[in-house]
Every structure is written in structure tokens, then in C-alpha cells.
Design an enzyme around this catalytic site. Structure first.
Site, PDB file in Angstrom:
ATOM      1  N   CYS A 118     -90.375  64.758 -29.828  1.00  0.00           N
ATOM      2  CA  CYS A 118     -90.493  66.104 -29.270  1.00  0.00           C
ATOM      3  C   CYS A 118     -90.965  67.079 -30.350  1.00  0.00           C
ATOM      4  CB  CYS A 118     -89.172  66.539 -28.637  1.00  0.00           C
ATOM      5  SG  CYS A 118     -89.283  68.079 -27.701  1.00  0.00           S
ATOM      6  N   ASP A 163     -92.848  64.597 -17.425  1.00  0.00           N
ATOM      7  CA  ASP A 163     -92.778  65.391 -18.648  1.00  0.00           C
ATOM      8  C   ASP A 163     -93.599  66.668 -18.489  1.00  0.00           C
ATOM      9  OD1 ASP A 163     -92.741  66.422 -21.212  1.00  0.00           O
ATOM     10  OD2 ASP A 163     -92.991  64.476 -22.191  1.00  0.00           O
ATOM     11  N   HIS A 195     -88.996  63.415 -20.230  1.00  0.00           N
ATOM     12  CA  HIS A 195     -89.084  63.902 -21.600  1.00  0.00           C
ATOM     13  C   HIS A 195     -87.746  63.694 -22.311  1.00  0.00           C
ATOM     14  CE1 HIS A 195     -90.770  66.559 -24.757  1.00  0.00           C
ATOM     15  NE2 HIS A 195     -89.504  66.891 -24.949  1.00  0.00           N
TER      16      HIS A 195
END
Length: 228
Positions: A118, A163, A195
């Protein structure tokens, strides 16, 4: 826990002395949860796979406020910070990444790969120039086109089917950019997960457990190939 670059916190997981890859290491660039237990366990797993692993605290001690739970509020915290704290943008994060690379050199790591989850993915992409030889990123966020265009080494990406931060159109555009770089690349899409799946998962849900484990193996296999 160790200190790097003078006063930045970091977590170090050392590979066993018996490993044949003692001089190979992984710089682990975490998500917004910083040095939390899941990241430390994953660093331990990379070390068990033969790669001494260092996780620098990219947020320099600043924890994500408990009221920042949505995608919008988290990104606002990254870009603007909170009263009394600076933002978590390249100006402040880049020096911590470089300190991590220098700390790995200081303990004898010759070849350095990097993983980024991320938030951390952006700084894997940005720091081939600082000595990263191969990169792996999962469900990346805030990676700019020009940063991806500038990579100088192989890159592997693990993407989630669901996501909002790295949706299908962004994934396809990233593929177009990577083709033009001339670097070796890989993009694996994991179905049925969201995600964050490569770090956070529900162990009771088979698809989440499988995707996380396969993404970890994807990273290790990539480094086995490109750091050998």
C-alpha cells in the site's frame, strides 16, 4: 527493534547464519499501520526464507489517528498530517528509506530488494535510484506515472480484484508503462480479495488465506530470481 539514520525506529529480522544468501536482504516498506505485528511477522518470514529484513518506521513515530478509517481520511492524513505533525510525503519519507538502505549496507547486505505494501509501494518504486535491485509491491497506492516510468530494475506487482485505490484501469495503465520501461515485470491479479490482502487477512476465509500466502511466495520467488 533498532535505530537507523540517527533516530528512526526500525525492526530487524536476521536470516539464519546457515543461509546461502547471507549478503542478500529485503527492505520492507510498510502500510500506514507502521511497525505493527503483522508486518513484523512477515519480516520474520522473509528472514526465514533467507533474506535479512529491515522495516523502517516510515512515519517517524506518528501513528494513524483512530478517527482516520476511510480511504479519504487516511489519504488526507498522508498528504497533510495532523496539527503539530508534518505530512507523510516524499520530502519526509525519502530520507527514512535511504537511512534504511544505508543501515542494511552497514550490516553487510550487498544486494537489497524491497517490498512495499500500500503506502510503502510508492517508495519501492521511487528508490531503485538509491540501490534497490529488485522490487515487489502489493495493492499499491499513490504511485505516480513518472515514478513508475523511472524504475531501473525488475518489478513484481500483486493486485487485488477489489481495490478502489488501485483499480483495474490503473492496473492496466501500469502495465502499459512497465512495457515501455524495458524492465522485467510481473503483475498477478488475485480474485476474490480486497485492498490490503497481502498483509491483512481472515485466516478462516480460504480465498484470503490462499491469496496472502501466494503473494508472499510471489515476492520470495521474484527475489530468488533477481538477487541470485
Amino acid at each position: 527493534m533498532v535505530k537507523i539514520g540517527g533516530n528512526f525506529d526500525a525492526y530487524l529480522a536476521e536470516a539464519p547464519n546457515s543461509t546461502a544468501r547471507k549478503a542478500h536482504g529485503v527492505l520492507y516498506l510498510p502500510d500506514v499501520r507502521r511497525l505493527w505485528q503483522n508486518s513484523k511477522l512477515m519480516a520474520d518470514a522473509f528472514a526465514a526464507s533467507g533474506y535479512t529484513t529491515l522495516i523502517p518506521d516510515l512515519f517517524d513515530g506518528d501513528s494513524l489517528p483512530p478517527d482516520r478509517t476511510s480511504e479519504t481520511t487516511i489519504i488526507d492524513w498522508i498528504l497533510h498530517g495532523v496539527p503539530g505533525k508534518h505530512a507523510h510525503i516524499a520530502e519526509y519519507v525519502d530520507p527514512i528509506v535511504v537511512a534504511g538502505i544505508e543501515a542494511m549496507r552497514d550490516i553487510g547486505i550487498v544486494k537489497i530488494a524491497a517490498v512495499g505494501y500500500c503506502f510503502g509501494a510508492k517508495y519501492v518504486v521511487r528508490h531503485y535510484k538509491s540501490g534497490i535491485e529488485a522490487g515487489f509491491i502489493a495493492h499499491p497506492s499513490l504511485v505516480e506515472d513518472q515514478e513508475l516510468q523511472a524504475i531501473t530494475g525488475p518489478l513484481s506487482i500483486a493486485a487485488a480484484e477489489i481495490d478502489n485505490i488501485f483499480p483495474a484501469e490503473m492496473r492496466h495503465k501500469s502495465e502499459e508503462i512497465l512495457v515501455k520501461t524495458g524492465q522485467r515485470y510481473q503483475i498477478n491479479l488475485y480474485g476474490g480479495v480486497e485492498h490490503g490482502f497481502a498483509v491483512r487477512r481472515n485466516m478462516d476465509v480460504a480465498v484470503e488465506r490462499f491469496a496472502r500466502d501466494q503473494a508472499f511466495r510471489q515476492a520470495v520467488t521474484w527475489f530468488d530470481e533477481w538477487l541470485s
